[in-house]
Design a protein around this motif. Structure first.
Motif, PDB file in Angstrom:
ATOM      1  N   GLY A 239       0.786  -1.220   0.000  1.00 42.98           N
ATOM      2  CA  GLY A 239       0.000   0.000   0.000  1.00 42.98           C
ATOM      3  C   GLY A 239       0.818   1.270   0.000  1.00 42.98           C
ATOM      4  N   VAL A 240       2.019   1.235  -0.593  1.00 42.70           N
ATOM      5  CA  VAL A 240       2.856   2.428  -0.664  1.00 42.70           C
ATOM      6  C   VAL A 240       2.339   3.299  -1.811  1.00 42.70           C
ATOM      7  CG1 VAL A 240       5.197   3.323  -0.947  1.00 42.70           C
ATOM      8  CG2 VAL A 240       4.823   1.104   0.176  1.00 42.70           C
ATOM      9  N   TYR A 241       1.893   4.504  -1.483  1.00 43.77           N
ATOM     10  CA  TYR A 241       1.252   5.316  -2.518  1.00 43.77           C
ATOM     11  C   TYR A 241       1.361   6.810  -2.214  1.00 43.77           C
ATOM     12  CZ  TYR A 241      -2.251   7.110  -5.775  1.00 43.77           C
ATOM     13  OH  TYR A 241      -2.892   7.805  -6.778  1.00 43.77           O
ATOM     14  N   THR A 242       1.634   7.563  -3.283  1.00 43.30           N
ATOM     15  CA  THR A 242       1.593   9.024  -3.255  1.00 43.30           C
ATOM     16  C   THR A 242       0.723   9.474  -4.418  1.00 43.30           C
ATOM     17  OG1 THR A 242       3.868   9.095  -2.416  1.00 43.30           O
ATOM     18  CG2 THR A 242       2.961  11.141  -3.280  1.00 43.30           C
ATOM     19  N   GLY A 243      -0.193  10.390  -4.167  1.00 46.55           N
ATOM     20  CA  GLY A 243      -1.042  10.905  -5.226  1.00 46.55           C
ATOM     21  C   GLY A 243      -0.229  11.586  -6.317  1.00 46.55           C
ATOM     22  N   PRO A 244      -0.724  11.597  -7.577  1.00 48.89           N
ATOM     23  CA  PRO A 244       0.043  12.150  -8.704  1.00 48.89           C
ATOM     24  C   PRO A 244       0.572  13.556  -8.484  1.00 48.89           C
ATOM     25  CG  PRO A 244      -1.877  10.968  -9.511  1.00 48.89           C
ATOM     26  CD  PRO A 244      -2.005  11.009  -8.010  1.00 48.89           C
ATOM     27  N   LYS A 245      -0.221  14.443  -7.881  1.00 48.69           N
ATOM     28  CA  LYS A 245       0.213  15.838  -7.737  1.00 48.69           C
ATOM     29  C   LYS A 245       1.282  16.020  -6.663  1.00 48.69           C
ATOM     30  CE  LYS A 245      -3.373  17.320  -4.438  1.00 48.69           C
ATOM     31  NZ  LYS A 245      -4.497  18.270  -4.218  1.00 48.69           N
ATOM     32  N   ASP A 246       1.496  14.990  -5.841  1.00 49.28           N
ATOM     33  CA  ASP A 246       2.475  15.091  -4.762  1.00 49.28           C
ATOM     34  C   ASP A 246       3.742  14.289  -5.030  1.00 49.28           C
ATOM     35  OD1 ASP A 246       1.105  16.806  -2.902  1.00 49.28           O
ATOM     36  OD2 ASP A 246      -0.293  15.149  -2.555  1.00 49.28           O
ATOM     37  N   ARG A 247       3.896  13.760  -6.232  1.00 53.91           N
ATOM     38  CA  ARG A 247       5.072  12.954  -6.525  1.00 53.91           C
ATOM     39  C   ARG A 247       6.300  13.822  -6.794  1.00 53.91           C
ATOM     40  NH1 ARG A 247       1.651   8.432 -10.072  1.00 53.91           N
ATOM     41  NH2 ARG A 247       0.486   7.721  -8.234  1.00 53.91           N
ATOM     42  N   ARG A 248       7.448  13.173  -6.715  1.00 53.75           N
ATOM     43  CA  ARG A 248       8.751  13.832  -6.913  1.00 53.75           C
ATOM     44  C   ARG A 248       9.056  14.860  -5.819  1.00 53.75           C
ATOM     45  NH1 ARG A 248      10.824  12.358 -11.770  1.00 53.75           N
ATOM     46  NH2 ARG A 248       9.350  11.509 -13.318  1.00 53.75           N
ATOM     47  N   LYS A 249       8.482  14.634  -4.647  1.00 52.74           N
ATOM     48  CA  LYS A 249       8.779  15.496  -3.492  1.00 52.74           C
ATOM     49  C   LYS A 249       9.490  14.728  -2.373  1.00 52.74           C
ATOM     50  CE  LYS A 249       4.583  18.356  -4.030  1.00 52.74           C
ATOM     51  NZ  LYS A 249       3.338  18.804  -3.326  1.00 52.74           N
ATOM     52  N   GLY A 250       9.770  13.461  -2.602  1.00 50.83           N
ATOM     53  CA  GLY A 250      10.406  12.652  -1.571  1.00 50.83           C
ATOM     54  C   GLY A 250       9.455  12.125  -0.518  1.00 50.83           C
ATOM     55  N   LEU A 251       8.135  12.177  -0.787  1.00 52.68           N
ATOM     56  CA  LEU A 251       7.164  11.762   0.231  1.00 52.68           C
ATOM     57  C   LEU A 251       7.170  10.253   0.454  1.00 52.68           C
ATOM     58  CD1 LEU A 251       4.108  14.078  -0.584  1.00 52.68           C
ATOM     59  CD2 LEU A 251       6.154  14.541   0.763  1.00 52.68           C
ATOM     60  N   ALA A 252       7.253   9.477  -0.631  1.00 49.61           N
ATOM     61  CA  ALA A 252       7.282   8.018  -0.472  1.00 49.61           C
ATOM     62  C   ALA A 252       8.530   7.598   0.300  1.00 49.61           C
ATOM     63  CB  ALA A 252       7.227   7.339  -1.838  1.00 49.61           C
ATOM     64  N   ARG A 253       9.657   8.244   0.006  1.00 43.82           N
ATOM     65  CA  ARG A 253      10.881   7.941   0.748  1.00 43.82           C
ATOM     66  C   ARG A 253      10.708   8.264   2.233  1.00 43.82           C
ATOM     67  NH1 ARG A 253      16.273   7.187   0.458  1.00 43.82           N
ATOM     68  NH2 ARG A 253      16.145   6.923  -1.785  1.00 43.82           N
ATOM     69  N   ALA A 254      10.063   9.384   2.529  1.00 43.27           N
ATOM     70  CA  ALA A 254       9.846   9.755   3.926  1.00 43.27           C
ATOM     71  C   ALA A 254       8.949   8.750   4.634  1.00 43.27           C
ATOM     72  CB  ALA A 254       9.239  11.154   4.004  1.00 43.27           C
ATOM     73  N   ALA A 255       7.864   8.317   3.943  1.00 42.69           N
ATOM     74  CA  ALA A 255       6.960   7.325   4.541  1.00 42.69           C
ATOM     75  C   ALA A 255       7.680   6.013   4.778  1.00 42.69           C
ATOM     76  CB  ALA A 255       5.746   7.127   3.638  1.00 42.69           C
TER      77      ALA A 255
END
Length: 310
Positions: A239-255
């Motif tokens: 269930g690792v997921y980032t919405g399209p508008k929030d990608r390339r911000k390092g959010l998945a890496r942070a999670a």
């Protein structure tokens, strides 16, 4: 109300010669069934986790089912379970030739097989048999790469999680988690596996057990990651997921960094497992940068049988 079915052993004969016996797992079988699955733990976490949480019998939960084992000359050769939701969980140690007797045993049950989840050789062989039936409609058929991370050697990036306000989710986060999880399933062409109330109950239970994490921008949940199975010292990421508008911000890496930190320090796990599509290069780069190593292939193959009552 839970429907109970009469359990009867089923005998099957291998086309290569030699008797095979398929029967439902009894309490007397549990020790050797667990030993077989633990010997192949990296591709058996759904089976091990469900067995520990729900037992070997069909119940009300959509992930419950009657566990069966295939024996050859008294030795366990395969363990499988057709869940109430129609997913066939299977471990046959890569022996694709066992797919046919396993499928025949499942077809004797009143639940239609809608998907196959397990180690790739056997899952793929079962999938091919299912797809040969004109009544069966494939919905999601991707070969996944199986990754493993030894947490003793994990590359913890504590700053990433804290700078971007990553934390474990709690029950009150459901209303923000649900649309992200729904979008995740839709993007992968995965059907929702339960009704809304069941998904909420599962999320609340998982949040209380510290199995979901998220990254917030202000008060808005922007990325999620979780564990969809745990057993012993193992955790399985999903269930690792980032919405399209929030990608390339390092959010998945942070999670993922916060997930890894908590799995190391809170859960005291020794190893994490995950699987992702072999063509999902962005996800694979992320996981490999965090120290995950490719360990083989896994099948998450889902479909629908036309006219199935369920």
């Amino acid at each position: 109300m839970c429907v109970q079915y009469h359990v009867v052993p089923v005998s099957v004969y291998n086309v290569l010669g030699g008797a095979q016996l398929i029967h439902h797992v009894t309490d007397a079988d549990l020790e050797r069934v667990r030993a077989f699955l633990e010997a192949h733990a990296e591709t058996s976490l759904f089976l091990l986790s469900n067995l520990a949480l729900l037992g070997p019998r069909l119940g009300d939960h959509p992930n419950s089912g009657n566990y069966q084992l295939l024996e050859e000359r008294g030795r366990v050769a395969a363990v499988f379970c057709l869940t109430r939701g129609g997913n066939l969980l299977v471990q046959a140690a890569g022996r694709a030739e066992l797919a046919w007797p396993i499928l025949k045993a499942c077809e004797a049950q009143p639940i239609a097989v809608r998907g196959v989840i397990g180690e790739w050789p056997t899952a793929n062989a079962l999938w091919r048999l299912l797809c040969a039936d004109p009544r069966f409609q494939p919905l999601h058929s991707v070969k996944d790469v199986l990754y493993r991370l030894s947490l003793s050697a994990a590359r913890l990036d504590r700053d990433a999680g804290r700078e971007l306000h990553a934390r474990a989710l709690d029950a009150q986060d459901f209303d923000q988690w649900e649309p992200l999880n729904t979008a995740y399933l839709a993007e992968l062409d995965l059907p929702a596996q339960a009704a809304h109330a069941q998904r909420k109950a599962a999320f609340v239970s998982g949040a209380r057990a510290r199995l979901w994490w998220g990254v917030f921008e202000g008060s808005r949940l922007a990325a999620i990651a979780g564990l969809n199975a745990t057993y012993g010292s193992f955790g399985q990421v999903g269930g690792v997921y980032t919405g399209p508008k929030d990608r390339r911000k390092g959010l998945a890496r942070a999670a993922m960094s916060r997930l890894i930190e908590d799995c190391t320090e809170h859960h005291r796990f020794a190893r994490l497992i995950l699987f992702t599509g072999e063509d999902n290069h962005a996800a694979r780069r992320l996981y490999e940068s965090l120290g995950f190593e490719a360990r083989g292939a896994f099948g998450l193959l889902l479909g629908e049988r036309r006219g199935a009552a369920g």
